[in-house]
Write an enzyme that holds these catalytic residues in place. Structure first.
Site, PDB file in Angstrom:
ATOM      1  N   SER A 164      28.124  46.507  42.216  1.00 31.17           N
ATOM      2  CA  SER A 164      29.328  45.998  42.509  1.00 31.17           C
ATOM      3  C   SER A 164      29.948  47.148  43.426  1.00 31.17           C
ATOM      4  O   SER A 164      29.593  47.693  44.322  1.00 31.17           O
ATOM      5  CB  SER A 164      30.351  45.695  41.306  1.00 31.17           C
ATOM      6  OG  SER A 164      31.456  45.006  41.643  1.00 31.17           O
ATOM      7  N   ASP A 172      27.698  39.200  41.140  1.00 34.08           N
ATOM      8  CA  ASP A 172      27.982  40.686  41.235  1.00 34.08           C
ATOM      9  C   ASP A 172      26.872  41.346  40.271  1.00 34.08           C
ATOM     10  O   ASP A 172      26.408  40.775  39.310  1.00 34.08           O
ATOM     11  CB  ASP A 172      29.360  40.852  40.358  1.00 34.08           C
ATOM     12  CG  ASP A 172      29.828  42.160  40.474  1.00 34.08           C
ATOM     13  OD1 ASP A 172      29.694  43.022  39.691  1.00 34.08           O
ATOM     14  OD2 ASP A 172      30.827  42.477  41.226  1.00 34.08           O
TER      15      ASP A 172
END
Length: 301
Positions: free
Chosen positions: A44, A158
């Site tokens: 991320s 993510d």
């Protein structure tokens, strides 16, 4: 007697949204100590900073991050609910392509693994080759906020959903010593506080941006009255992400702990407070200085 060779050092940069700006401060402080990662991994926001560092343009990212204001950040969002998130995320692709000279992960001078999540299978995926900007964009597809991203025939979410602190990826890249940076250190066990306590932290910073939203969307972000303590959309998203990633991270680290764990104390920042880079960067420096002895011992300085 020959001097013992220094171990191969891996640096794992964890997820954390805006708190991940602390990774810039961590890299700066490690540089001051003479510690240079031989391999680097990120999930991320950690993937974004890791990619920029591996590309040798951390100065440019830090300058850009420190200049961001609440209105600047909101102005660059391209809100499209039909895309699977509030944010399409094209600016992330643009930032990587504008700052980094090379296009592909395997061309970087520092070995890099970017962690993302296959939306169909739910499996953790490590990207060590391919388009750099697309890999980062796939890793930052924060559920409920940034839309999923397609690479080839696969959709990705993510990286923090499956491995928010990718220590294991560092080891696969050959690291003998792993330093792991966690932007989401929890020292009070709290993931959400009532509205009066949160107002200085998050809602005030978003109040100016509400006037730019279409009327139909502004209700998602309204803070309500001071007596209204019902969690709002952003409260729920932020707390849910924190709770989920905290549990996954603990489970992962129990089976594969790093040599040094750097826990940032940034619970006063929301995952979307991207305009507060200065605070996060300074916290990154602080936690390296606090753990300097352990880092030096592991790195055999």
């Amino acid at each position: 007697m020959a001097r013992k060779q220094k171990p191969k050092i891996g640096l794992a940069l964890g997820s954390g949204g805006a708190r991940g700006w602390c990774h810039i401060g961590i890299l700066r402080a490690l540089e001051d100590m003479g510690v240079k990662p031989d391999v680097i991994t990120g999930a991320s926001m950690g993937a974004l900073v890791a990619a920029i560092y591996a590309g040798g343009v951390l100065d440019e990212l830090e300058e850009w991050a420190r200049k961001q204001t609440a209105r600047d950040f909101f102005g660059m969002l391209d809100i499209r609910l039909s895309s699977g998130g509030l944010v399409e995320g094209t600016e992330i692709l643009d930032v990587i392509r504008r700052l980094v000279d090379v296009d592909r992960i395997e061309q970087l001078p520092v070995p890099l693994a970017i962690v993302t999540t296959d939306m169909a299978s739910g499996r953790e995926v490590w990207l060590t080759e391919g388009d750099l900007a697309e890999a980062v964009r796939a890793s930052v597809a924060l559920p409920g906020v940034i839309s999923p991203f397609r690479i080839g025939d696969r959709w990705f979410l993510d990286g923090g959903l499956t491995n928010p602190l990718p220590v294991s990826a560092c080891r696969i890249l050959g690291a003998e010593v792993v330093i792991a940076a966690n932007p989401n250190g929890r020292f009070d066990g709290t993931f959400w506080a009532e509205r009066e306590q949160q107002m200085p932290m998050f809602w005030k910073s978003w109040s100016e941006r509400l006037r730019d939203l279409p009327t139909a969307l502004s209700g998602l972000f309204e803070s309500g009255t001071e007596k209204d303590l019902t969690p709002q959309y952003i409260d729920v998203i932020s707390a849910s992400i924190d709770i989920m990633t905290d549990g996954i991270r603990r489970a992962k680290l129990a089976g594969d702990p790093p040599h040094v764990l750097l826990d940032a104390h940034l619970s006063n920042l929301s995952v979307l407070d991207f305009h507060k880079a200065n605070e996060a960067i300074e916290e990154g420096r602080r936690i390296v200085e606090e753990n300097a002895e352990a880092i030096a011992r592991c790195a055999r300085l």
